[in-house]
Design a protein around this motif. Sequence first.
Motif, mmCIF file in Angstrom:
data_model
loop_
_atom_site.group_PDB
_atom_site.id
_atom_site.type_symbol
_atom_site.label_atom_id
_atom_site.label_comp_id
_atom_site.label_asym_id
_atom_site.label_seq_id
_atom_site.Cartn_x
_atom_site.Cartn_y
_atom_site.Cartn_z
ATOM 1 N N ASP A 181 86.573 -69.573 59.066
ATOM 2 C CA ASP A 181 87.827 -69.073 58.932
ATOM 3 C C ASP A 181 87.681 -67.675 57.879
ATOM 4 O O ASP A 181 88.501 -66.883 58.062
ATOM 5 C CB ASP A 181 88.956 -69.682 58.178
ATOM 6 N N ALA A 206 86.280 -65.326 60.425
ATOM 7 C CA ALA A 206 87.298 -64.595 61.238
ATOM 8 C C ALA A 206 87.985 -63.412 60.337
ATOM 9 O O ALA A 206 88.556 -62.569 60.766
ATOM 10 C CB ALA A 206 88.054 -65.650 61.825
ATOM 11 N N ALA A 207 88.457 -64.041 59.137
ATOM 12 C CA ALA A 207 89.255 -63.078 58.091
ATOM 13 C C ALA A 207 88.624 -61.912 57.761
ATOM 14 O O ALA A 207 88.877 -60.675 57.640
ATOM 15 C CB ALA A 207 89.558 -63.884 56.914
ATOM 16 N N SER A 245 88.528 -59.487 60.646
ATOM 17 C CA SER A 245 89.616 -58.832 60.865
ATOM 18 C C SER A 245 90.014 -57.805 59.816
ATOM 19 O O SER A 245 91.010 -57.161 59.909
ATOM 20 C CB SER A 245 90.836 -59.860 61.049
ATOM 21 N N GLY A 267 93.816 -57.404 65.534
ATOM 22 C CA GLY A 267 92.825 -58.326 65.186
ATOM 23 C C GLY A 267 92.732 -59.305 65.616
ATOM 24 O O GLY A 267 91.672 -60.382 65.531
ATOM 25 N N GLU A 268 93.758 -60.217 66.137
ATOM 26 C CA GLU A 268 93.836 -61.169 66.932
ATOM 27 C C GLU A 268 92.638 -61.625 67.991
ATOM 28 O O GLU A 268 92.125 -62.742 67.980
ATOM 29 C CB GLU A 268 95.263 -61.452 67.579
ATOM 30 N N ARG A 277 89.541 -62.087 66.225
ATOM 31 C CA ARG A 277 89.198 -63.416 65.557
ATOM 32 C C ARG A 277 89.084 -64.358 66.501
ATOM 33 O O ARG A 277 88.205 -65.551 66.285
ATOM 34 C CB ARG A 277 90.735 -63.974 64.830
ATOM 35 N N ARG A 278 89.774 -64.415 67.599
ATOM 36 C CA ARG A 278 89.515 -65.320 68.893
ATOM 37 C C ARG A 278 87.924 -65.301 69.229
ATOM 38 O O ARG A 278 87.231 -66.385 69.536
ATOM 39 C CB ARG A 278 90.538 -64.984 69.886
ATOM 40 N N CYS A 295 85.480 -66.848 66.855
ATOM 41 C CA CYS A 295 85.643 -68.425 66.918
ATOM 42 C C CYS A 295 84.939 -69.011 68.220
ATOM 43 O O CYS A 295 84.132 -69.750 68.165
ATOM 44 C CB CYS A 295 86.919 -68.798 66.717
#
Length: 236
Positions: A186, A189-190, A193, A203-204, A207-208, A211
């Motif tokens: 997490d 990903a943060a 982004s 930034g979605e 992030r995907r 992951c």
Amino acid sequence: MPELLGDESGPVLAVYAHPDDPDVSCGGTLARWARAGAEVHVLICTDGDKGTTDPGVDPGELARRRAVEAAEAAAVLGLTGQHFLGYPDGELEDDSALRAALVGWVRTLRPRVVLGPDPTAVFFGEDYFNHRDHRVIGFALLDALSPAASLPHYFPDAGPAHQPETALLSGTLEPTVWVDVTDTIDDKAAAVSCHRSQFADDGEWARRAVCERAQEDGRRAGVAFAEGFRRLRLGG
Ligand SMILES: [Zn+2]
């Protein structure tokens, strides 16, 4: 059995070309080791001033924006230090000046582990080939680590010689070790982004993608989320 690396006591230095590269390449590992108490430094070699498809964007303004984004990402990962060489984006040359700068940082921070891009990874399927700056900094870093940083007559003005024990090369097609980043995916990903200038959306998608990639490496390593590296033992 895939080999999983444990916590690292440090110091750790990650050397990459562009402001978002450390987060994308090894952000989960850096966050994990920072959490474990290691001193974790990042050296970003260019200012990323060409990282846009918009001809109306001012390169200097973009570089300033990207430095702010990188600082936010560093805070997310819990980095000890974030340093910049300030080369123009796309203009890294594997020359003596670049290697001297890298040797200087290695001798100043005296890391046990150094992370950087695997310069031998050029083609990733049909959709992507590795950025020139990634290839250049990857090779320059290898030469800076061994033998240059460890031998006093290379760049004698760059501080006392130092030999890092291990290099971990990210973005490799031939990973040999993995770090379990399940607890810090997490954060990774943060951190990724934070680099808002690099996304068309919020930034979605990034992030995907972060992951999914870590899940893929996790499958190879036998954990939920992982980052894979080619390991080089440099001595100590
Ligand atoms: Zn990059």
